[in-house]
Design a protein around this motif. Structure first.
Motif, PDB file in Angstrom:
ATOM      1  N   GLN A  67       3.431 -87.731  13.941  1.00  0.00           N
ATOM      2  CA  GLN A  67       2.126 -87.472  14.552  1.00  0.00           C
ATOM      3  C   GLN A  67       2.114 -86.136  15.283  1.00  0.00           C
ATOM      4  N   ARG A  68       3.222 -85.802  15.930  1.00  0.00           N
ATOM      5  CA  ARG A  68       3.300 -84.512  16.643  1.00  0.00           C
ATOM      6  C   ARG A  68       3.163 -83.340  15.675  1.00  0.00           C
ATOM      7  N   LYS A  69       3.730 -83.491  14.486  1.00  0.00           N
ATOM      8  CA  LYS A  69       3.663 -82.410  13.505  1.00  0.00           C
ATOM      9  C   LYS A  69       2.255 -82.252  12.934  1.00  0.00           C
ATOM     10  N   ILE A  70       1.566 -83.370  12.730  1.00  0.00           N
ATOM     11  CA  ILE A  70       0.293 -83.339  12.000  1.00  0.00           C
ATOM     12  C   ILE A  70      -0.910 -83.275  12.936  1.00  0.00           C
ATOM     13  N   TRP A  71      -0.882 -84.067  14.025  1.00  0.00           N
ATOM     14  CA  TRP A  71      -2.061 -84.172  14.896  1.00  0.00           C
ATOM     15  C   TRP A  71      -1.584 -84.439  16.326  1.00  0.00           C
ATOM     16  N   PRO A  72      -1.139 -83.390  17.021  1.00  0.00           N
ATOM     17  CA  PRO A  72      -0.564 -83.586  18.357  1.00  0.00           C
ATOM     18  C   PRO A  72      -1.597 -83.659  19.472  1.00  0.00           C
ATOM     19  N   TRP A  73      -2.818 -84.054  19.108  1.00  0.00           N
ATOM     20  CA  TRP A  73      -3.914 -84.063  20.075  1.00  0.00           C
ATOM     21  C   TRP A  73      -4.506 -85.463  20.198  1.00  0.00           C
ATOM     22  N   GLU A  74      -5.283 -85.659  21.274  1.00  0.00           N
ATOM     23  CA  GLU A  74      -6.242 -86.761  21.346  1.00  0.00           C
ATOM     24  C   GLU A  74      -7.622 -86.134  21.485  1.00  0.00           C
ATOM     25  N   ASP A  75      -8.595 -86.780  20.862  1.00  0.00           N
ATOM     26  CA  ASP A  75      -9.892 -86.154  20.621  1.00  0.00           C
ATOM     27  C   ASP A  75     -11.001 -86.769  21.467  1.00  0.00           C
ATOM     28  N   TYR A  76     -11.907 -85.911  21.938  1.00  0.00           N
ATOM     29  CA  TYR A  76     -13.009 -86.333  22.795  1.00  0.00           C
ATOM     30  C   TYR A  76     -14.270 -85.562  22.440  1.00  0.00           C
ATOM     31  N   SER A  77     -15.389 -86.138  22.815  1.00  0.00           N
ATOM     32  CA  SER A  77     -16.673 -85.459  22.647  1.00  0.00           C
ATOM     33  C   SER A  77     -17.305 -85.273  24.020  1.00  0.00           C
ATOM     34  N   LEU A  78     -17.590 -84.032  24.363  1.00  0.00           N
ATOM     35  CA  LEU A  78     -18.243 -83.725  25.636  1.00  0.00           C
ATOM     36  C   LEU A  78     -19.718 -84.085  25.515  1.00  0.00           C
ATOM     37  N   ILE A  79     -20.180 -85.002  26.342  1.00  0.00           N
ATOM     38  CA  ILE A  79     -21.556 -85.492  26.279  1.00  0.00           C
ATOM     39  C   ILE A  79     -22.429 -84.812  27.326  1.00  0.00           C
ATOM     40  N   GLU A  80     -21.911 -84.658  28.536  1.00  0.00           N
ATOM     41  CA  GLU A  80     -22.656 -83.966  29.596  1.00  0.00           C
ATOM     42  C   GLU A  80     -21.682 -83.142  30.427  1.00  0.00           C
ATOM     43  N   SER A  81     -22.145 -81.969  30.856  1.00  0.00           N
ATOM     44  CA  SER A  81     -21.342 -81.141  31.739  1.00  0.00           C
ATOM     45  C   SER A  81     -22.240 -80.461  32.752  1.00  0.00           C
ATOM     46  N   ARG A  82     -21.827 -80.535  34.002  1.00  0.00           N
ATOM     47  CA  ARG A  82     -22.537 -79.855  35.071  1.00  0.00           C
ATOM     48  C   ARG A  82     -21.810 -78.591  35.509  1.00  0.00           C
TER      49      ARG A  82
END
Length: 302
Positions: free
Chosen positions: A272-287
């Motif tokens: 997993q580190r070699k292929i996709w070493p991230w966790e994914d999120y979607s920013l919905i609101e930002s102030r």
């Protein structure tokens, strides 16, 4: 003289809202452990006790404690998972709704989390936000990540509390107003991630545990070329591959719910580190001002 914490995350606070104990281990665990290592104060709020969860790990099928007291067993498991990740934990105190099955679907149990009026369900979370004062809040999308009634309710409660906590006229008696700066949805089931892992395993001559899922996505796509695009795009990838072992330890802590020979452990942490070493999120609101794509949930806040 009081020592000054000079770690890069000192003074930053993150709140992750989950439906059941074990959700924090399967969604965002490595990210949270990585931020804890930076000095960020991370709290997980669990909406329910997971009392209606069945035993999902065959090795625990005959465990007398779980059979007699699932609620107690899951509290012990949650404490172990929190220790593995280094997070702090808060129960919000609602009763697990269970996952209704059958045709037609039965009514949800009286008094369960998913049947609560929204303001009653959100009040403990508003109180927690006003007390903890997080800059970043994370939960699920409108579908709950997957359509479990408690996950959908956790989404509704999080969105309600994110906005209401700043309004001094709402939820009186729950503390001084506080406005979190950023709201994210977790994308643990990001199709792009599963696709990348699937094809990397096939290229390496390793049987992919994701073949059935990828095939279903391919069939669902109108053109048959790629997995369907999620409702919310991945705007933010947090590099946390060094903490995949902490994620695995948190998963194993939930022994009644997670089979150590099962889906979550089908691909090694190194692969997993070699292929996709991230966790994914979607920013919905930002102030705060930020630019996409991001690689830090606290972009614009440091």
């Amino acid at each position: 003289m009081t020592a000054v914490d000079e770690r890069p995350g000192a003074g930053l606070r993150l709140l992750a809202v989950h439906a059941h104990p074990d959700d924090e281990a399967s969604k965002g665990a490595a990210m949270m452990a990585s931020y804890v290592a930076q000095g960020v104060d991370v709290v997980v709020a669990t909406c329910t006790g997971g009392e209606r969860g069945g035993i999902q790990n065959p090795a625990m099928a005959q465990d007398p404690h779980s059979a007699r007291d699932m609620a107690g067993a899951r509290r012990i498991e949650m404490a172990a998972a929190a220790a593995a990740l280094g997070i702090r934990h808060q129960w919000l105190g609602f009763v697990d709704s269970g996952l209704p099955e059958g045709e037609p679907l039965p009514e949800l149990p009286f008094g369960c989390f998913a049947r609560q009026p929204l303001e009653r369900a959100a009040a403990p979370l508003v109180r927690l936000i006003r007390r903890f004062r997080p800059q970043v809040v994370i939960s699920y999308d409108e579908n709950g990540g997957y359509p479990h009634p408690d996950h959908i309710m956790a989404h509704r409660v999080t969105v309600e509390a994110f906005h209401a906590a700043a309004d001094p006229d709402r939820y009186p008696g729950t503390g001084a107003p506080w406005q979190p700066a950023k709201l994210y949805y977790d994308l643990a089931f990001n199709p792009a991630r599963f696709r990348a892992l699937h094809f990397a395993l096939e290229e390496a001559g390793i049987q992919s545990p994701y073949a059935e899922r990828i095939a279903a996505w391919m069939e669902a796509d109108a053109e048959g070329h790629k997995p369907p695009v999620g409702r919310h795009p991945a705007t933010t990838q947090v590099d946390c591959g060094d903490f995949f072992e902490a994620r695995e330890a948190a998963l194993r802590a939930h022994a009644t719910q997670v089979d150590p020979e099962g889906f979550f452990f089908a691909v090694s942490a190194d692969m997993q580190r070699k292929i996709w070493p991230w966790e994914d999120y979607s920013l919905i609101e930002s102030r705060v001002d930020t630019s996409l794509p991001e690689h830090d949930l606290f972009a614009g806040l440091r």
